[in-house]
Scaffold this motif. Structure first.
Motif, mmCIF file in Angstrom:
data_model
loop_
_atom_site.group_PDB
_atom_site.id
_atom_site.type_symbol
_atom_site.label_atom_id
_atom_site.label_comp_id
_atom_site.label_asym_id
_atom_site.label_seq_id
_atom_site.Cartn_x
_atom_site.Cartn_y
_atom_site.Cartn_z
ATOM 1 N N THR A 228 0.901 -1.185 0.106
ATOM 2 C CA THR A 228 0.045 0.022 -0.084
ATOM 3 C C THR A 228 0.857 1.142 -0.022
ATOM 4 O O THR A 228 1.723 1.332 0.877
ATOM 5 C CB THR A 228 -0.881 0.131 1.370
ATOM 6 O OG1 THR A 228 -2.009 -1.081 1.322
ATOM 7 C CG2 THR A 228 -1.871 1.340 1.239
ATOM 8 N N VAL A 229 0.513 2.263 -0.813
ATOM 9 C CA VAL A 229 1.326 3.630 -0.881
ATOM 10 C C VAL A 229 0.305 4.518 -0.583
ATOM 11 O O VAL A 229 -0.982 4.567 -1.046
ATOM 12 C CB VAL A 229 2.040 3.588 -2.456
ATOM 13 C CG1 VAL A 229 2.494 5.136 -2.399
ATOM 14 C CG2 VAL A 229 2.794 2.592 -2.538
ATOM 15 N N ALA A 230 0.699 5.608 0.384
ATOM 16 C CA ALA A 230 -0.300 6.775 0.523
ATOM 17 C C ALA A 230 0.478 7.987 0.518
ATOM 18 O O ALA A 230 1.638 8.095 0.783
ATOM 19 C CB ALA A 230 -0.953 6.424 1.605
ATOM 20 N N VAL A 231 -0.524 9.175 0.321
ATOM 21 C CA VAL A 231 -0.079 10.469 0.426
ATOM 22 C C VAL A 231 -0.621 10.983 1.657
ATOM 23 O O VAL A 231 -1.870 10.731 1.789
ATOM 24 C CB VAL A 231 -0.299 11.295 -0.570
ATOM 25 C CG1 VAL A 231 0.099 12.573 -0.307
ATOM 26 C CG2 VAL A 231 0.259 10.567 -1.993
ATOM 27 N N THR A 232 0.231 11.368 2.704
ATOM 28 C CA THR A 232 -0.448 11.849 3.930
ATOM 29 C C THR A 232 0.076 13.463 4.118
ATOM 30 O O THR A 232 1.039 13.955 3.649
ATOM 31 C CB THR A 232 0.104 11.181 5.258
ATOM 32 O OG1 THR A 232 1.127 11.796 5.665
ATOM 33 C CG2 THR A 232 0.241 9.757 4.953
ATOM 34 N N ASP A 233 -0.611 14.239 4.939
ATOM 35 C CA ASP A 233 -0.252 15.613 5.244
ATOM 36 C C ASP A 233 0.546 15.595 6.581
ATOM 37 O O ASP A 233 1.006 14.512 6.997
ATOM 38 C CB ASP A 233 -1.307 16.399 5.271
ATOM 39 C CG ASP A 233 -2.381 16.150 6.667
ATOM 40 O OD1 ASP A 233 -1.965 15.310 7.506
ATOM 41 O OD2 ASP A 233 -3.391 16.805 6.743
ATOM 42 N N LEU A 234 1.051 16.519 7.026
ATOM 43 C CA LEU A 234 2.160 16.632 8.045
ATOM 44 C C LEU A 234 1.469 16.459 9.471
ATOM 45 O O LEU A 234 1.949 16.182 10.661
ATOM 46 C CB LEU A 234 2.681 18.194 8.235
ATOM 47 C CG LEU A 234 3.493 18.411 6.936
ATOM 48 C CD1 LEU A 234 4.091 20.002 6.832
ATOM 49 C CD2 LEU A 234 4.555 17.483 6.710
ATOM 50 N N ALA A 235 0.187 16.240 9.284
ATOM 51 C CA ALA A 235 -0.617 15.790 10.560
ATOM 52 C C ALA A 235 -0.943 14.121 10.768
ATOM 53 O O ALA A 235 -1.350 13.727 11.505
ATOM 54 C CB ALA A 235 -2.017 16.393 10.913
ATOM 55 N N GLY A 236 -0.444 13.460 9.451
ATOM 56 C CA GLY A 236 -0.485 12.310 9.292
ATOM 57 C C GLY A 236 -1.745 11.669 8.726
ATOM 58 O O GLY A 236 -1.960 10.534 8.579
ATOM 59 N N ARG A 237 -2.491 12.853 8.299
ATOM 60 C CA ARG A 237 -3.979 12.144 7.762
ATOM 61 C C ARG A 237 -3.673 12.118 6.467
ATOM 62 O O ARG A 237 -2.903 12.436 5.423
ATOM 63 C CB ARG A 237 -4.889 13.535 7.410
ATOM 64 C CG ARG A 237 -5.482 13.945 9.011
ATOM 65 C CD ARG A 237 -6.606 14.901 8.654
ATOM 66 N NE ARG A 237 -5.982 16.137 8.372
ATOM 67 C CZ ARG A 237 -5.650 17.150 9.251
ATOM 68 N NH1 ARG A 237 -5.862 17.068 10.761
ATOM 69 N NH2 ARG A 237 -5.310 18.191 8.927
ATOM 70 N N ILE A 238 -4.009 10.646 6.048
ATOM 71 C CA ILE A 238 -4.086 10.240 4.609
ATOM 72 C C ILE A 238 -4.892 10.839 3.635
ATOM 73 O O ILE A 238 -6.040 10.998 3.773
ATOM 74 C CB ILE A 238 -4.350 8.627 4.464
ATOM 75 C CG1 ILE A 238 -3.291 7.902 5.497
ATOM 76 C CG2 ILE A 238 -4.499 8.160 3.378
ATOM 77 C CD1 ILE A 238 -3.587 6.262 5.557
#
Length: 392
Positions: free
Chosen positions: A89-99
């Motif tokens: 699995t590959v994901a993009v998250t923001d700096l708060a860890g939200r996917i």
């Protein structure tokens, strides 16, 4: 007053804002001991980099409220990759860890590093493109692999189910395609980070136990991952359990916890009792259908795991033991066995405030944790100035 006027640089000042809580400049000055003018200058620098933003104080009544400063989670993104035995699995998250976006592919780790990492890099670039994000918004990459990792070099070491990966320079290879820092760790370690962030953010002493085809633990001690000298801290699957003295384990020893309490081990024990099962999935289905032998076998596996965890409780004194992995889908029976032994055999002081609970992140722990690994690196005081072109 310039940045040489105090040991607290812009990176250290930013750490106070990492939790997302808004603070006034006065609060930041008091917390750091810096002059108001110094704080103002550093906040301006962080705002120009997009790392923090001004927010209104919703609780203010009357008068002009003091402006507050908070983390801007959208300043950059990180990539998270969970490389598993049979899927990635590959994901993009923001700096708060939200996917923000993710994709899973049926990619077997046994295909070797280059085919798997090629898929990871191509998928990562596609996700960034689909999200309207250029590679310039990428701050770091966090990855988990199903085997021991020499950290921080990011090289797998003698991983049993990863042919061709031994000592492979994973960060170096990925950086040829994604020119940012790449962090690689064992999947159970990053699962501990993921589970803690979602379910137990205030627990500084936590053990995450993954019970699936194998058994391993990720240990958070004093708020930090405990990796050990060779990166194998938490390898509880190969601790000897008295009940299984004659049971052989693929590692070459006998009586290992993994040879008694993993999904395949429970399936073998049930088959020997005349209840056919070939995998952990079969065991789960038998338990769900109310098969008494399967329920008893899973509870015994919990007791065996509890026997090993009793020693861990004395050594590490955690406040939380979280049980995850595929076999946690029959959580109540497995955890009942763990609790039965740990609460009985550990000292009252060690168990007075000890919670033993099923993981809430299910199969999401590793990809969430991989994102956290990347964010923690990108926003650390030493790396932050490079990540965001700050003066330090």
């Amino acid at each position: 007053m310039g940045s040489n006027g105090s040991a607290v640089g812009v990176g250290e000042l930013f750490q106070l804002l990492r939790d997302g809580m808004p603070r006034t400049r006065a609060q930041l000055a008091k917390a750091t001991g810096l002059a108001r003018s110094t704080v103002a200058a550093r906040i301006d620098e962080l705002m120009q980099a997009g790392l923090v933003t001004a927010v209104a104080d919703a609780t203010s009544t009357g008068g002009r409220p003091p402006s507050q400063i908070a983390l801007n989670p959208a300043a950059k993104v990180v990539l998270a990759a969970d490389i598993g035995a049979s899927h990635t699995t590959v994901a993009v998250t923001d700096l708060a860890g939200r996917i923000l976006s993710e994709r899973t592919g049926q990619i077997e780790v046994a295909q070797g590093p280059e085919p798997v990492l090629t898929w990871v890099a191509e998928t990562a670039l596609a996700l960034l493109s689909e999200s309207g994000l250029g590679s310039g918004r990428l701050a770091a990459v966090g990855m988990g692999v199903p085997g021991p990792v020499e950290y921080p070099a990011g090289r797998p070491t003698n991983p049993p189910i990863m042919p061709g990966w031994d000592r492979f320079d994973v960060p170096g290879w990925v950086q040829q395609h994604l020119q940012v820092p790449v962090l690689v760790d064992n999947d159970v370690n990053i699962s501990a980070l993921g589970e803690r962030s979602v379910a137990w953010p205030k627990a500084d002493h936590l053990i995450f136990v993954k019970v699936a085809t194998g058994i391993g633990a990720g240990i958070v001690s004093d708020g930090r991952l405990l990796r050990g000298a060779q990166g194998i801290a938490g390898d509880i699957g190969h601790v000897r359990v008295a009940r299984g003295a004659d049971v052989p384990c693929p590692c070459g020893n006998r009586g290992c916890l993994e040879a008694l309490a993993s999904g395949p081990a429970i399936a073998r024990a049930l088959t020997a009792q005349g209840v056919p099962a070939t995998s952990g999935t079969d065991v789960i289905e038998l338990v769900k259908s109310g098969n008494l032998e399967a329920i008893q076998a899973v509870r015994q596996a919990g007791r065996d795991i509890g026997e090993v965890l009793t020693a861990s409780v004395s050594l590490l004194n955690p406040s939380v033991i979280s049980i995850g992995g595929a076999m946690a889908r029959v959580g109540e029976h497995l955890i009942a066995g763990v609790r039965e032994v740990v609460y009985t055999r550990s000292t009252p002081l060690a168990t007075e405030h000890l919670t033993i609970a099923p993981a809430v992140t299910a199969g999401r722990a590793a990809v969430i944790g991989a994102g956290i690994l990347a964010v923690e690196h990108a926003l650390s005081p030493a790396i932050l100035p490079q990540s965001f072109a700050l003066n330090g």
